[in-house]
Write a protein that holds these residues in place. Structure first.
Motif, mmCIF file in Angstrom:
data_model
loop_
_atom_site.group_PDB
_atom_site.id
_atom_site.type_symbol
_atom_site.label_atom_id
_atom_site.label_comp_id
_atom_site.label_asym_id
_atom_site.label_seq_id
_atom_site.Cartn_x
_atom_site.Cartn_y
_atom_site.Cartn_z
ATOM 1 N N SER A 93 116.192 120.824 57.978
ATOM 2 C CA SER A 93 114.953 121.517 57.302
ATOM 3 C C SER A 93 113.633 120.923 57.804
ATOM 4 C CB SER A 93 115.233 121.303 55.975
ATOM 5 O OG SER A 93 116.380 122.176 55.392
ATOM 6 N N PHE A 94 113.596 119.511 57.812
ATOM 7 C CA PHE A 94 112.491 118.889 58.325
ATOM 8 C C PHE A 94 112.230 119.077 59.894
ATOM 9 C CE2 PHE A 94 110.973 115.225 60.896
ATOM 10 C CZ PHE A 94 109.528 115.273 60.472
ATOM 11 N N PHE A 95 113.226 119.234 60.745
ATOM 12 C CA PHE A 95 112.951 119.680 62.010
ATOM 13 C C PHE A 95 112.346 120.943 62.415
ATOM 14 C CE2 PHE A 95 115.226 120.769 66.197
ATOM 15 C CZ PHE A 95 114.599 119.940 67.104
ATOM 16 N N ARG A 96 112.661 121.973 61.651
ATOM 17 C CA ARG A 96 112.153 123.140 61.824
ATOM 18 C C ARG A 96 110.784 123.184 61.408
ATOM 19 N NH1 ARG A 96 117.016 124.940 59.362
ATOM 20 N NH2 ARG A 96 115.900 125.109 57.238
ATOM 21 N N ARG A 97 110.457 122.212 60.298
ATOM 22 C CA ARG A 97 108.899 122.408 59.851
ATOM 23 C C ARG A 97 108.111 121.583 61.139
ATOM 24 N NH1 ARG A 97 111.766 122.885 55.612
ATOM 25 N NH2 ARG A 97 110.855 123.944 53.625
ATOM 26 N N LEU A 98 108.705 120.511 61.658
ATOM 27 C CA LEU A 98 108.068 119.685 62.797
ATOM 28 C C LEU A 98 107.643 120.631 63.888
ATOM 29 C CD1 LEU A 98 107.051 116.835 63.620
ATOM 30 C CD2 LEU A 98 109.210 116.382 64.238
ATOM 31 N N ILE A 99 108.789 121.348 64.139
ATOM 32 C CA ILE A 99 108.498 122.525 65.443
ATOM 33 C C ILE A 99 107.535 123.334 65.225
ATOM 34 C CG2 ILE A 99 109.871 124.099 66.563
ATOM 35 C CD1 ILE A 99 112.304 122.835 66.413
ATOM 36 N N LYS A 100 107.359 123.738 63.904
ATOM 37 C CA LYS A 100 106.360 124.914 63.469
ATOM 38 C C LYS A 100 104.937 124.320 63.486
ATOM 39 C CE LYS A 100 105.185 127.934 59.635
ATOM 40 N NZ LYS A 100 105.541 128.352 58.172
ATOM 41 N N GLN A 139 113.244 111.028 50.639
ATOM 42 C CA GLN A 139 112.285 111.093 51.626
ATOM 43 C C GLN A 139 112.438 112.028 52.569
ATOM 44 O OE1 GLN A 139 110.337 107.814 53.253
ATOM 45 N NE2 GLN A 139 110.297 107.116 51.397
ATOM 46 N N LEU A 140 113.291 112.653 53.136
ATOM 47 C CA LEU A 140 113.433 113.897 53.817
ATOM 48 C C LEU A 140 112.839 114.905 53.179
ATOM 49 C CD1 LEU A 140 116.778 113.386 55.603
ATOM 50 C CD2 LEU A 140 114.455 113.088 56.690
#
Length: 293
Positions: A275-282, A52-53
């Motif tokens: 990895s998801f966290f970085r995309r959310l910030i972006k 899911q992540l």
């Protein structure tokens, strides 16, 4: 994918094909990723949550491409859409905070897990090991408390999403509606992740209503027992709890393998979450930049 006791499917529904320019490849990419995530919310193993992540990462990569389109930028910059965009930005702050809670929980549990493994590799006394196990269990209680608070925030956010209105401004409004769908499915995945880290039963502590029949109670217990068997973190904790209660050295022998499995599980989840966290910030930064232009 959400755990069976925390599998809260967002009641927010919209036609995912209402993205701008149906022929644009970004449309099908976002549709595909949203459908993959919605279809995989019945399992509650570490591998399924890791999947899911990964799907979330793909989804936010597609969202990033969507936000590069001039139509999407125009839609977000419209004054009449400002309130809806601000709601999305507020929601992204909640999601970022929840991600930090999950990262801290994984980090704290991993640190204690590694410490116990280090003790088991050295000469150790029963009393010394018991003290370290108790520290681990105390840490897990603190993790659950933080997760319970994060879950409440997600539940509040989910309720707001389910009651929010759609934008009706044609293709430009469809951009906002799509981002709402992305936010809703993100909430669901993070609920599942937090529930897995905490262990079965967390959501029941948040519920204000009680089970009204013995059958329902038995069904819930059976589901939680099944999840515990598939949850590496919970299995390690259960083995350590059994040792504390019984003092049986057999549980110590089992602990090493369970702790190793738990650490590997934590590492995998932490990698996917980061990895998801970085995309959310972006994604959040991109929207803020669009508004500031």
């Amino acid at each position: 994918m959400a755990s069976s006791h925390l599998n809260v499917q967002p009641s927010f529904h919209a036609r995912s094909n209402s993205l701008p320019s149906r022929q644009h490849p970004i449309t099908s990419q976002i549709d595909e990723n949203l459908n993959r995530l919605r279809a995989s919310q019945s399992a509650s193993t570490s591998s399924s949550i890791g999947h899911q992540l990964n799907c979330l990462q793909d989804l936010y990569d597609s969202v990033d491409m969507l936000l590069q389109l001039s139509l999407a930028q125009q839609a977000l910059a419209q004054e009449q859409q400002r309130k809806l965009v601000e709601q999305l930005l507020d929601g992204s702050l909640v999601l970022l905070d929840v991600c930090r809670t999950a990262k801290d929980a994984l980090s704290q549990t991993k640190e204690c897990t590694q410490e116990l493994q280090s003790i088991l590799r050295r000469r150790w006394s029963v009393e010394g090991f018991v003290n370290e196990v108790r520290k681990y269990l105390t840490s897990r209680k603190a993790v659950r408390k933080a997760i319970c608070k994060a879950l409440k925030n997600l539940k509040h956010m989910e309720n707001k999403l389910s009651s929010s209105s759609f934008s009706k401004d044609g293709e430009r409004g469809a951009v906002i509606n799509t981002l709402k769908q992305v936010e809703a499915v993100t909430v669901s995945v993070l609920e599942s992740l937090l529930s897995f880290i905490s262990g079965p039963g967390t959501e029941s502590k948040l519920s204000r209503w009680s089970l009204v029949s013995k059958f329902m109670h038995q069904k819930r217990v059976m589901c939680e027992e099944k999840e515990q068997q598939a949850n590496e973190i919970v299995k390690a904790e259960a083995t350590l709890c059994s040792f504390i209660k019984s003092g049986n050295m057999k549980h110590v022998e089992n602990a090493q393998n369970e702790l190793q499995n738990s650490e590997m599980c934590i590492q995998d989840l932490d990698h996917g979450l980061e990895s998801f966290f970085r995309r959310l910030i972006k994604a959040r930064v991109t929207v803020l930049n669009i508004l500031s232009c």
